[in-house]
Design a protein around this motif. Structure first.
Motif, PDB file in Angstrom:
ATOM      1  N   LEU A  11     -12.431  98.112 -34.475  1.00 27.26           N
ATOM      2  CA  LEU A  11     -13.411  98.692 -33.560  1.00 27.26           C
ATOM      3  C   LEU A  11     -13.983  97.626 -32.620  1.00 27.26           C
ATOM      4  O   LEU A  11     -14.121  97.862 -31.418  1.00 27.26           O
ATOM      5  CB  LEU A  11     -14.531  99.361 -34.344  1.00 27.26           C
ATOM      6  CG  LEU A  11     -15.664  99.972 -33.522  1.00 27.26           C
ATOM      7  CD1 LEU A  11     -15.131 101.107 -32.654  1.00 27.26           C
ATOM      8  CD2 LEU A  11     -16.776 100.442 -34.413  1.00 27.26           C
ATOM      9  N   LEU A  12     -14.291  96.446 -33.166  1.00 21.82           N
ATOM     10  CA  LEU A  12     -14.819  95.370 -32.329  1.00 21.82           C
ATOM     11  C   LEU A  12     -13.797  94.908 -31.301  1.00 21.82           C
ATOM     12  O   LEU A  12     -14.142  94.628 -30.151  1.00 21.82           O
ATOM     13  CB  LEU A  12     -15.266  94.199 -33.202  1.00 21.82           C
ATOM     14  CG  LEU A  12     -16.535  94.431 -34.014  1.00 21.82           C
ATOM     15  CD1 LEU A  12     -16.789  93.260 -34.941  1.00 21.82           C
ATOM     16  CD2 LEU A  12     -17.721  94.660 -33.105  1.00 21.82           C
ATOM     17  N   ARG A  13     -12.526  94.818 -31.697  1.00 22.66           N
ATOM     18  CA  ARG A  13     -11.484  94.439 -30.739  1.00 22.66           C
ATOM     19  C   ARG A  13     -11.337  95.483 -29.640  1.00 22.66           C
ATOM     20  O   ARG A  13     -11.152  95.156 -28.468  1.00 22.66           O
ATOM     21  CB  ARG A  13     -10.156  94.242 -31.447  1.00 22.66           C
ATOM     22  CG  ARG A  13     -10.043  92.939 -32.196  1.00 22.66           C
ATOM     23  CD  ARG A  13      -8.607  92.630 -32.585  1.00 22.66           C
ATOM     24  NE  ARG A  13      -7.958  93.723 -33.304  1.00 22.66           N
ATOM     25  CZ  ARG A  13      -7.870  93.834 -34.613  1.00 22.66           C
ATOM     26  NH1 ARG A  13      -8.402  92.904 -35.376  1.00 22.66           N
ATOM     27  NH2 ARG A  13      -7.251  94.854 -35.165  1.00 22.66           N
ATOM     28  N   LEU A  14     -11.455  96.765 -30.010  1.00 22.57           N
ATOM     29  CA  LEU A  14     -11.360  97.835 -29.022  1.00 22.57           C
ATOM     30  C   LEU A  14     -12.522  97.761 -28.026  1.00 22.57           C
ATOM     31  O   LEU A  14     -12.322  97.876 -26.816  1.00 22.57           O
ATOM     32  CB  LEU A  14     -11.349  99.195 -29.717  1.00 22.57           C
ATOM     33  CG  LEU A  14     -11.286 100.417 -28.808  1.00 22.57           C
ATOM     34  CD1 LEU A  14      -9.945 100.466 -28.100  1.00 22.57           C
ATOM     35  CD2 LEU A  14     -11.522 101.673 -29.597  1.00 22.57           C
ATOM     36  N   LEU A  15     -13.721  97.560 -28.541  1.00 18.53           N
ATOM     37  CA  LEU A  15     -14.879  97.451 -27.651  1.00 18.53           C
ATOM     38  C   LEU A  15     -14.790  96.197 -26.772  1.00 18.53           C
ATOM     39  O   LEU A  15     -15.178  96.225 -25.604  1.00 18.53           O
ATOM     40  CB  LEU A  15     -16.170  97.435 -28.475  1.00 18.53           C
ATOM     41  CG  LEU A  15     -16.520  98.752 -29.162  1.00 18.53           C
ATOM     42  CD1 LEU A  15     -17.730  98.566 -30.068  1.00 18.53           C
ATOM     43  CD2 LEU A  15     -16.770  99.844 -28.154  1.00 18.53           C
ATOM     44  N   THR A  21     -12.021  94.844 -19.736  1.00 17.41           N
ATOM     45  CA  THR A  21     -11.466  95.678 -18.670  1.00 17.41           C
ATOM     46  C   THR A  21     -12.524  95.943 -17.605  1.00 17.41           C
ATOM     47  O   THR A  21     -12.233  95.926 -16.402  1.00 17.41           O
ATOM     48  CB  THR A  21     -10.950  97.006 -19.249  1.00 17.41           C
ATOM     49  OG1 THR A  21      -9.986  96.725 -20.256  1.00 17.41           O
ATOM     50  CG2 THR A  21     -10.332  97.868 -18.181  1.00 17.41           C
ATOM     51  N   LEU A  22     -13.756  96.161 -18.056  1.00 19.41           N
ATOM     52  CA  LEU A  22     -14.851  96.350 -17.098  1.00 19.41           C
ATOM     53  C   LEU A  22     -15.091  95.088 -16.277  1.00 19.41           C
ATOM     54  O   LEU A  22     -15.531  95.167 -15.134  1.00 19.41           O
ATOM     55  CB  LEU A  22     -16.124  96.763 -17.822  1.00 19.41           C
ATOM     56  CG  LEU A  22     -16.189  98.219 -18.262  1.00 19.41           C
ATOM     57  CD1 LEU A  22     -17.427  98.456 -19.117  1.00 19.41           C
ATOM     58  CD2 LEU A  22     -16.185  99.146 -17.074  1.00 19.41           C
ATOM     59  N   VAL A  23     -14.800  93.916 -16.852  1.00 14.56           N
ATOM     60  CA  VAL A  23     -14.922  92.664 -16.099  1.00 14.56           C
ATOM     61  C   VAL A  23     -14.024  92.710 -14.873  1.00 14.56           C
ATOM     62  O   VAL A  23     -14.449  92.350 -13.765  1.00 14.56           O
ATOM     63  CB  VAL A  23     -14.571  91.451 -16.986  1.00 14.56           C
ATOM     64  CG1 VAL A  23     -14.386  90.197 -16.161  1.00 14.56           C
ATOM     65  CG2 VAL A  23     -15.636  91.228 -18.027  1.00 14.56           C
ATOM     66  N   LEU A  24     -12.801  93.156 -15.069  1.00 15.09           N
ATOM     67  CA  LEU A  24     -11.875  93.236 -13.934  1.00 15.09           C
ATOM     68  C   LEU A  24     -12.348  94.247 -12.888  1.00 15.09           C
ATOM     69  O   LEU A  24     -12.339  93.962 -11.683  1.00 15.09           O
ATOM     70  CB  LEU A  24     -10.480  93.618 -14.425  1.00 15.09           C
ATOM     71  CG  LEU A  24      -9.770  92.580 -15.274  1.00 15.09           C
ATOM     72  CD1 LEU A  24      -8.465  93.149 -15.811  1.00 15.09           C
ATOM     73  CD2 LEU A  24      -9.522  91.331 -14.476  1.00 15.09           C
ATOM     74  N   LEU A  25     -12.765  95.418 -13.351  1.00 16.07           N
ATOM     75  CA  LEU A  25     -13.177  96.458 -12.403  1.00 16.07           C
ATOM     76  C   LEU A  25     -14.454  96.084 -11.656  1.00 16.07           C
ATOM     77  O   LEU A  25     -14.558  96.281 -10.449  1.00 16.07           O
ATOM     78  CB  LEU A  25     -13.366  97.778 -13.143  1.00 16.07           C
ATOM     79  CG  LEU A  25     -12.106  98.385 -13.743  1.00 16.07           C
ATOM     80  CD1 LEU A  25     -12.448  99.631 -14.545  1.00 16.07           C
ATOM     81  CD2 LEU A  25     -11.099  98.695 -12.662  1.00 16.07           C
ATOM     82  N   VAL A  26     -15.425  95.534 -12.386  1.00 16.77           N
ATOM     83  CA  VAL A  26     -16.693  95.171 -11.748  1.00 16.77           C
ATOM     84  C   VAL A  26     -16.515  93.914 -10.905  1.00 16.77           C
ATOM     85  O   VAL A  26     -17.150  93.764  -9.858  1.00 16.77           O
ATOM     86  CB  VAL A  26     -17.798  94.983 -12.820  1.00 16.77           C
ATOM     87  CG1 VAL A  26     -19.073  94.457 -12.221  1.00 16.77           C
ATOM     88  CG2 VAL A  26     -18.055  96.299 -13.529  1.00 16.77           C
ATOM     89  N   PHE A  38     -20.540  91.464 -18.705  1.00 11.49           N
ATOM     90  CA  PHE A  38     -19.433  92.085 -19.421  1.00 11.49           C
ATOM     91  C   PHE A  38     -18.488  91.031 -20.003  1.00 11.49           C
ATOM     92  O   PHE A  38     -17.937  91.220 -21.086  1.00 11.49           O
ATOM     93  CB  PHE A  38     -18.661  93.054 -18.528  1.00 11.49           C
ATOM     94  CG  PHE A  38     -19.386  94.343 -18.268  1.00 11.49           C
ATOM     95  CD1 PHE A  38     -19.902  95.080 -19.311  1.00 11.49           C
ATOM     96  CD2 PHE A  38     -19.542  94.823 -16.984  1.00 11.49           C
ATOM     97  CE1 PHE A  38     -20.569  96.278 -19.083  1.00 11.49           C
ATOM     98  CE2 PHE A  38     -20.205  96.017 -16.735  1.00 11.49           C
ATOM     99  CZ  PHE A  38     -20.721  96.738 -17.795  1.00 11.49           C
ATOM    100  N   ALA A  39     -18.289  89.923 -19.312  1.00 12.84           N
ATOM    101  CA  ALA A  39     -17.422  88.865 -19.827  1.00 12.84           C
ATOM    102  C   ALA A  39     -18.017  88.251 -21.091  1.00 12.84           C
ATOM    103  O   ALA A  39     -17.313  88.050 -22.088  1.00 12.84           O
ATOM    104  CB  ALA A  39     -17.208  87.792 -18.765  1.00 12.84           C
ATOM    105  N   LEU A  40     -19.298  87.967 -21.068  1.00 13.91           N
ATOM    106  CA  LEU A  40     -19.943  87.401 -22.254  1.00 13.91           C
ATOM    107  C   LEU A  40     -19.957  88.392 -23.411  1.00 13.91           C
ATOM    108  O   LEU A  40     -19.771  88.019 -24.572  1.00 13.91           O
ATOM    109  CB  LEU A  40     -21.362  86.945 -21.919  1.00 13.91           C
ATOM    110  CG  LEU A  40     -21.467  85.730 -20.996  1.00 13.91           C
ATOM    111  CD1 LEU A  40     -22.915  85.459 -20.646  1.00 13.91           C
ATOM    112  CD2 LEU A  40     -20.827  84.529 -21.639  1.00 13.91           C
ATOM    113  N   THR A  41     -20.173  89.657 -23.099  1.00 12.75           N
ATOM    114  CA  THR A  41     -20.153  90.683 -24.141  1.00 12.75           C
ATOM    115  C   THR A  41     -18.769  90.805 -24.762  1.00 12.75           C
ATOM    116  O   THR A  41     -18.628  90.864 -25.989  1.00 12.75           O
ATOM    117  CB  THR A  41     -20.580  92.042 -23.554  1.00 12.75           C
ATOM    118  OG1 THR A  41     -21.886  91.912 -22.983  1.00 12.75           O
ATOM    119  CG2 THR A  41     -20.580  93.116 -24.612  1.00 12.75           C
ATOM    120  N   GLY A  42     -17.747  90.840 -23.943  1.00 18.22           N
ATOM    121  CA  GLY A  42     -16.384  90.950 -24.447  1.00 18.22           C
ATOM    122  C   GLY A  42     -15.984  89.760 -25.298  1.00 18.22           C
ATOM    123  O   GLY A  42     -15.406  89.912 -26.380  1.00 18.22           O
TER     124      GLY A  42
END
Length: 64
Positions: A11-15, A21-26, A38-42
């Protein structure tokens, strides 16, 4: 076999993958602060240790 820790790790890897992925889009849109967030969160989700819910604690043993 205790699958709760492997499920939590999955689950953690999926999140983490979704956050990266949001890093790329944002990042494409130019929102620097959101990209950094998002990068730090990922990365944090990828590096967080997953411990089993059951069993004895696994810490450093002390000689008393």
């Amino acid at each position: 076999m205790d699958t709760s820790s492997s499920d939590a790790a999955r689950l953690l890897r999926l999140l983490a993958l979704r956050a990266l992925t949001l890093v790329l889009l944002v990042g494409i849109t130019g929102e620097t602060q959101l990209t950094l967030l998002f990068a730090l969160t990922g990365l944090g989700l990828l590096l967080v240790p997953v411990k089993s819910a059951g069993g004895p604690p696994t810490g450093p043993e002390r000689d008393v």
